[in-house]
Every structure is written in structure tokens, then in C-alpha cells.
Design an enzyme around this catalytic site. Structure first.
Site, PDB file in Angstrom:
ATOM      1  N   ASN A  79       9.726  26.216   7.306  1.00 53.62           N
ATOM      2  CA  ASN A  79      10.609  25.448   8.161  1.00 53.62           C
ATOM      3  C   ASN A  79      12.071  25.832   7.905  1.00 53.62           C
ATOM      4  O   ASN A  79      12.365  26.688   7.071  1.00 53.62           O
ATOM      5  CB  ASN A  79      10.367  23.952   7.933  1.00 53.62           C
ATOM      6  CG  ASN A  79      10.529  23.140   9.200  1.00 53.62           C
ATOM      7  OD1 ASN A  79      11.377  23.431  10.036  1.00 53.62           O
ATOM      8  ND2 ASN A  79       9.712  22.116   9.336  1.00 53.62           N
ATOM      9  N   HIS A  92      21.079  32.267 -15.787  1.00 53.15           N
ATOM     10  CA  HIS A  92      22.412  32.615 -16.274  1.00 53.15           C
ATOM     11  C   HIS A  92      22.502  32.256 -17.752  1.00 53.15           C
ATOM     12  O   HIS A  92      21.868  31.300 -18.203  1.00 53.15           O
ATOM     13  CB  HIS A  92      23.479  31.852 -15.490  1.00 53.15           C
ATOM     14  CG  HIS A  92      23.425  32.110 -14.022  1.00 53.15           C
ATOM     15  ND1 HIS A  92      24.007  33.200 -13.435  1.00 53.15           N
ATOM     16  CD2 HIS A  92      22.810  31.433 -13.019  1.00 53.15           C
ATOM     17  CE1 HIS A  92      23.776  33.176 -12.139  1.00 53.15           C
ATOM     18  NE2 HIS A  92      23.044  32.113 -11.854  1.00 53.15           N
ATOM     19  N   THR A 128      10.143  22.353 -12.535  1.00 55.61           N
ATOM     20  CA  THR A 128      10.746  23.065 -13.664  1.00 55.61           C
ATOM     21  C   THR A 128       9.730  23.798 -14.520  1.00 55.61           C
ATOM     22  O   THR A 128      10.107  24.582 -15.382  1.00 55.61           O
ATOM     23  CB  THR A 128      11.516  22.077 -14.562  1.00 55.61           C
ATOM     24  OG1 THR A 128      10.603  21.097 -15.059  1.00 55.61           O
ATOM     25  CG2 THR A 128      12.652  21.415 -13.799  1.00 55.61           C
ATOM     26  N   ARG A 146       6.016  16.060 -11.830  1.00 60.10           N
ATOM     27  CA  ARG A 146       4.868  15.773 -12.716  1.00 60.10           C
ATOM     28  C   ARG A 146       3.645  15.578 -11.861  1.00 60.10           C
ATOM     29  O   ARG A 146       3.712  15.000 -10.769  1.00 60.10           O
ATOM     30  CB  ARG A 146       5.135  14.524 -13.525  1.00 60.10           C
ATOM     31  CG  ARG A 146       6.186  14.723 -14.585  1.00 60.10           C
ATOM     32  CD  ARG A 146       6.295  13.483 -15.486  1.00 60.10           C
ATOM     33  NE  ARG A 146       7.125  13.738 -16.642  1.00 60.10           N
ATOM     34  CZ  ARG A 146       8.447  13.767 -16.642  1.00 60.10           C
ATOM     35  NH1 ARG A 146       9.111  13.581 -15.545  1.00 60.10           N
ATOM     36  NH2 ARG A 146       9.108  13.992 -17.760  1.00 60.10           N
TER      37      ARG A 146
END
Length: 178
Positions: free
Chosen positions: A78, A108, A158, A173
Site C-alpha cells: 500500500n 549507525h 525489534t 511481542r
């Protein structure tokens, strides 16, 4: 080569700047031709490294290079995908990608000196087959999402998500199996 391998590299390298400029030009053409009702698939094929059959990508689309992205057959993307592909991004077949999703591979340094010197690295990301990423999902560098999983809108992924689950939240989670 260093960038694609995930090693530290100089993000201001002239070769990378030229590749990024090419990607920006192709993104602009893709968006313009799409809005004018033209056949933009050829432009998308030139921009994306590996584009499967019957893939639909609604513009605008934002990439670093495009050439490091693979999108599997029958996937729907989308509006407003941001896919920063300093290392490979692999999107499987039959996926649904909601509006405003971010697929990020750059990393970084934490130390201020190297960061000031524009040192970067990256970690590849993989989205399995038949995955649904809800609106506004952010997938962080190095993450793999397993086949058939669903990531709830606004989630920040993550770490790896296994196959066949629903994951939500920040950080995302697993809340249940499918």
C-alpha cells in the site's frame, strides 16, 4: 560491497550517491506515471532488484537504492512504503503491506565520532511468505518475520518473529498463535 556485506562503510561514497540519485529519479518517475494512469510496471522493475509476478506497489515508494529489494509474487504494497535497502530486504510471496510501513536495514554507530564521520552499516531483513504488516509497522534492521504471521498496526518489530503468530506493540511481542 562493504555496504551489502553489512560491514561499516562511508555513506558519502560517490558511487553510493550516484546509485541513490538513480533510485530517487526512478521513484519520481514511477509516482508520476502512476498518477497519470500510465503503465509504471517497467519503471518499478527497473527500480526494484527482484520483482515477482502480479506485485502491486502503490506510490509513493521511498527506497535508498531499490536494487537490494526482492518482492515475491502476488504481494500487495500500500501507499508510502519506506524501504531503506543498504543491505537486502526480502519480502515473500502473497504478503500484504499496509500504508506507511517502514522496512529499515541501516545501522549507525553509537559513538559520536564515527557517526559524525557518516560511518554506517546494515543488517538485512526478511519478511516471509503470506505475512501481513499492518499500517505504520516499523521493521528494524536484521529482523526476520516468519511465514504466515501478522504484525499489528503501529508495531515496532525489534527482533525476529516466528512463523504463524500475531505480534503487536512496541516492541512487538507475540500475543497468540494462528
Amino acid at each position: 560491497e562493504r555496504m551489502l556485506a553489512g560491514d561499516e562503510y562511508d555513506a558519502s561514497d560517490p558511487e553510493l550517491a550516484a546509485a541513490s540519485a538513480r533510485a530517487r529519479e526512478l521513484q519520481e518517475r514511477y509516482h508520476r506515471v502512476s498518477l497519470e494512469g500510465g503503465d509504471a510496471r517497467a519503471i518499478l522493475q527497473e527500480l526494484i532488484g527482484d520483482l515477482g509476478e502480479d506485485v502491486e506497489v502503490r506510490p509513493p515508494l521511498f527506497v535508498d537504492y531499490g536494487s537490494n529489494i526482492s518482492i515475491g509474487a502476488r504481494t500487495f504494497v500500500n501507499y508510502n512504503l519506506t524501504a531503506l535497502d543498504v543491505t537486502p530486504i526480502r519480502i515473500g510471496q502473497d504478503c500484504q503491506i499496509g500504508p506507511g510501513v517502514q522496512l529499515l536495514t541501516p545501522t549507525h554507530p553509537l559513538e559520536p565520532g564515527p557517526r559524525r564521520d557518516k560511518v554506517e552499516a546494515g543488517e538485512p531483513s526478511t519478511i516471509g511468505d503470506n505475512v501481513w504488516l499492518g499500517s505504520g509497522v516499523i521493521v528494524c534492521p536484521g529482523v526476520t518475520i516468519g511465514d504466515d504471521s501478522v504484525i499489528g498496526a503501529g508495531s515496532v518489530v525489534t527482533r525476529d518473529i516466528p512463523a504463524g503468530v500475531v505480534a503487536v506493540g512496541n516492541p512487538a511481542r507475540v500475543v497468540r498463535g494462528l
